[in-house]
Design a protein around this motif. Structure first.
Motif, short mmCIF file in Angstrom:
data_model
loop_
_atom_site.label_atom_id
_atom_site.label_comp_id
_atom_site.label_asym_id
_atom_site.label_seq_id
_atom_site.Cartn_x
_atom_site.Cartn_y
_atom_site.Cartn_z
N ARG A 1 -2.51 4.41 8.36
CA ARG A 1 -3.91 4.72 8.68
C ARG A 1 -4.19 6.21 8.60
O ARG A 1 -5.25 6.63 8.14
CB ARG A 1 -4.27 4.18 10.07
CG ARG A 1 -4.46 2.69 10.13
CD ARG A 1 -5.43 2.29 11.22
NE ARG A 1 -5.07 2.82 12.52
CZ ARG A 1 -4.27 2.21 13.39
NH1 ARG A 1 -3.73 1.05 13.08
NH2 ARG A 1 -4.01 2.75 14.56
N MET B 1 -4.46 7.10 5.07
CA MET B 1 -5.74 6.61 4.55
C MET B 1 -6.86 7.61 4.82
O MET B 1 -7.64 7.96 3.92
CB MET B 1 -6.07 5.26 5.21
CG MET B 1 -7.45 4.71 4.87
SD MET B 1 -7.89 3.31 5.93
CE MET B 1 -8.31 4.16 7.48
N ILE C 1 -3.08 7.82 -1.01
CA ILE C 1 -3.57 6.45 -0.86
C ILE C 1 -2.62 5.41 -1.45
O ILE C 1 -2.73 4.21 -1.13
CB ILE C 1 -4.98 6.29 -1.49
CG1 ILE C 1 -5.75 5.10 -0.86
CG2 ILE C 1 -4.89 6.10 -3.00
CD1 ILE C 1 -6.09 5.27 0.58
N VAL D 1 -1.03 2.39 0.57
CA VAL D 1 -1.64 2.31 1.90
C VAL D 1 -2.32 0.96 2.16
O VAL D 1 -2.09 0.34 3.19
CB VAL D 1 -2.61 3.48 2.13
CG1 VAL D 1 -3.51 3.23 3.34
CG2 VAL D 1 -1.82 4.78 2.34
N PRO D 2 -3.18 0.45 1.23
CA PRO D 2 -3.84 -0.84 1.51
C PRO D 2 -2.84 -1.98 1.74
O PRO D 2 -3.11 -2.91 2.50
CB PRO D 2 -4.68 -1.09 0.25
CG PRO D 2 -4.93 0.26 -0.31
CD PRO D 2 -3.66 1.03 -0.04
N TYR E 1 -8.47 -2.53 9.92
CA TYR E 1 -8.69 -1.38 9.04
C TYR E 1 -8.45 -1.71 7.57
O TYR E 1 -8.60 -0.84 6.71
CB TYR E 1 -7.76 -0.23 9.45
CG TYR E 1 -8.11 0.43 10.75
CD1 TYR E 1 -8.91 1.57 10.80
CD2 TYR E 1 -7.66 -0.09 11.96
CE1 TYR E 1 -9.23 2.18 12.00
CE2 TYR E 1 -7.98 0.50 13.17
CZ TYR E 1 -8.77 1.64 13.19
OH TYR E 1 -9.10 2.23 14.39
N SER E 2 -8.06 -2.95 7.27
CA SER E 2 -7.72 -3.30 5.89
C SER E 2 -8.92 -3.12 4.95
O SER E 2 -8.77 -2.63 3.83
CB SER E 2 -7.20 -4.73 5.81
OG SER E 2 -8.19 -5.65 6.25
N ALA F 1 -9.41 0.55 4.20
CA ALA F 1 -8.39 1.03 3.27
C ALA F 1 -8.69 0.60 1.83
O ALA F 1 -8.56 1.39 0.89
CB ALA F 1 -7.02 0.52 3.69
N TYR G 1 -11.66 2.76 0.47
CA TYR G 1 -11.25 4.11 0.10
C TYR G 1 -10.40 4.09 -1.17
O TYR G 1 -10.56 4.92 -2.07
CB TYR G 1 -10.45 4.76 1.23
CG TYR G 1 -11.29 5.24 2.39
CD1 TYR G 1 -12.53 5.85 2.19
CD2 TYR G 1 -10.85 5.11 3.71
CE1 TYR G 1 -13.29 6.31 3.25
CE2 TYR G 1 -11.61 5.56 4.78
CZ TYR G 1 -12.82 6.15 4.55
OH TYR G 1 -13.58 6.61 5.60
#
Length: 381
Positions: free
Chosen positions: A229, A232, A251, A254-255, A262-263, A266, A269
């Motif tokens: 996070r 991100m 990034i 990260v997803p 928060y998915s 992510a 972004y």
């Protein structure tokens, strides 16, 4: 004293003691056990308390104070187990007693959990009012530091959700100062992250970056989701500041490391960063995942991206019209909810301002009393 009189006197003293303790003596051990379970295993604590609640032979002799404490413990266990509150009946039972006994040890805690309940029920102005009253009621000492931290954090989070960012900052800064003393750093990281996010919304990018970097440095290596996070948010910051290569580096992966609420953030972004990095296939993949994700967070942003000139030609022809309809429904839903949200913000801001005025007046009166007291001691007889 005649020994014959000693035994009757002892019996009378024991009876008076039993009467003064009332039924609380029979419940105190159970309440202590419940507190221990809530602290260590909230899920089992909830089951334990609910089983007691169904035992009418155990609850029938409760005094009002016992019922209030028991109701508060049930609300607390539910909250600690991350179960969403769906009714205010239990906390109202607790508050009915504690509001008439404001000197009781658990009065500030009852106010805090009243705020938690109304926050879950979507009544933000009422929740904010109880959080602020709880903050005034809780003693500012080491014994109550943890509760004070909870109240400060929840107040700041609620103000942030209402987009009252400037109002939220002092609460989060204070809780960060208090939590810096704790050996367990998770709550500290969550609040550093929140302060970073608030400053990000306010476009205070340098301040925001400092908070995310501090959270990242504080996190343990095994806290992978927390680390992801922070990366991100740092990637989003780099993108906003025009550092696209750094954003892309941050990034990556990260997803795939974030599976909570928060998915969606992510994915959004990532899609924008990869698009600006001229990697349309990867950007399209993330936008598609966001638009058709099961979770509702930021779905609208994913649909907007897919319908943008950069991506619309990549969509299958037969999926364009259904997506346009879904996007229209999402926009209508957003407009509807945004109107309700604006009313909540206005109501909450009024409550906040009114409470701040009351607090300022109370502080002014206290200062006047102190000055009068000092003057009294200085004046000669």
């Amino acid at each position: 004293m005649n020994p014959r009189h000693i035994l009757p006197m002892i019996a009378m003293l024991l009876a008076a003691l039993a009467f003064s303790c009332g039924s609380s003596g029979g419940y105190s051990d159970v309440f202590a056990e419940a507190e221990k379970r809530i602290s260590e295993h909230p899920d089992s604590a909830t089951a334990y308390l609910e089983s007691l609640a169904t035992d009418t032979t155990w609850t029938k002799d409760m005094r009002e104070s016992d019922r209030a404490r028991f109701a508060l413990l049930r609300v607390k266990a539910t909250d600690k187990a991350y179960v969403r509150h769906t009714s205010d009946s239990l906390i109202r039972t607790a508050l009915a007693y504690y509001e008439n006994h404001t000197g009781a040890d658990h009065y500030p805690e009852a106010l805090y959990y009243c705020g938690r309940v109304y926050s879950d029920l979507g009544d933000s102005p009422t929740a904010l009012r109880y959080f602020q009253t709880a903050l005034d009621a809780v003693p500012d000492n080491e014994e109550n530091r943890k509760l004070r931290c909870h109240i400060l954090s929840q107040t700041g989070r609620l103000l942030n959700s209402l987009r009252l960012y400037d109002k939220a900052i002092p609460y989060i800064e204070e809780v960060i100062s208090l939590e810096s003393q704790d050996p367990d750093k998770k709550n500290l990281i969550y609040n550093l992250e929140l302060l970073g996010a608030i400053n990000f919304h306010l476009k205070n990018y340098d301040v925001s970056e400092k908070q995310f970097l501090k959270a990242l440095k504080t996190a343990k290596p095994e806290w992978t989701a927390i680390i992801a996070r922070q990366k991100m948010y740092l990637a989003a910051l780099k993108r906003e500041k025009g550092y696209h290569k750094e954003a892309l580096s941050l990034i990556r992966g990260v997803p795939e490391s974030i599976n909570d609420d928060y998915s969606g953030t992510a994915l959004g972004y990532a899609a924008r960063i990869y698009m600006q990095a001229e990697k349309p296939d990867t950007a399209y993949m993330y936008a598609f995942r966001l638009a058709y994700s099961e979770k509702g967070n930021n779905k609208k942003s994913g649909m907007q991206l897919l319908l943008s000139p950069e991506f619309i030609d990549m969509l299958p022809q037969d999926s364009v019209l259904p997506l346009v309809k879904r996007y229209r429904d999402a926009i209508e839903d957003f407009v509807s909810k945004n109107g309700d949200h604006r009313a909540l913000v206005q109501d909450a801001l009024y409550n906040y301002t009114f409470h701040e005025r009351e607090r300022a007046e109370s502080d002014r009166q206290k200062l006047q009393m102190q000055k009068k007291s000092q003057l009294f001691y200085v004046l000669p007889y």
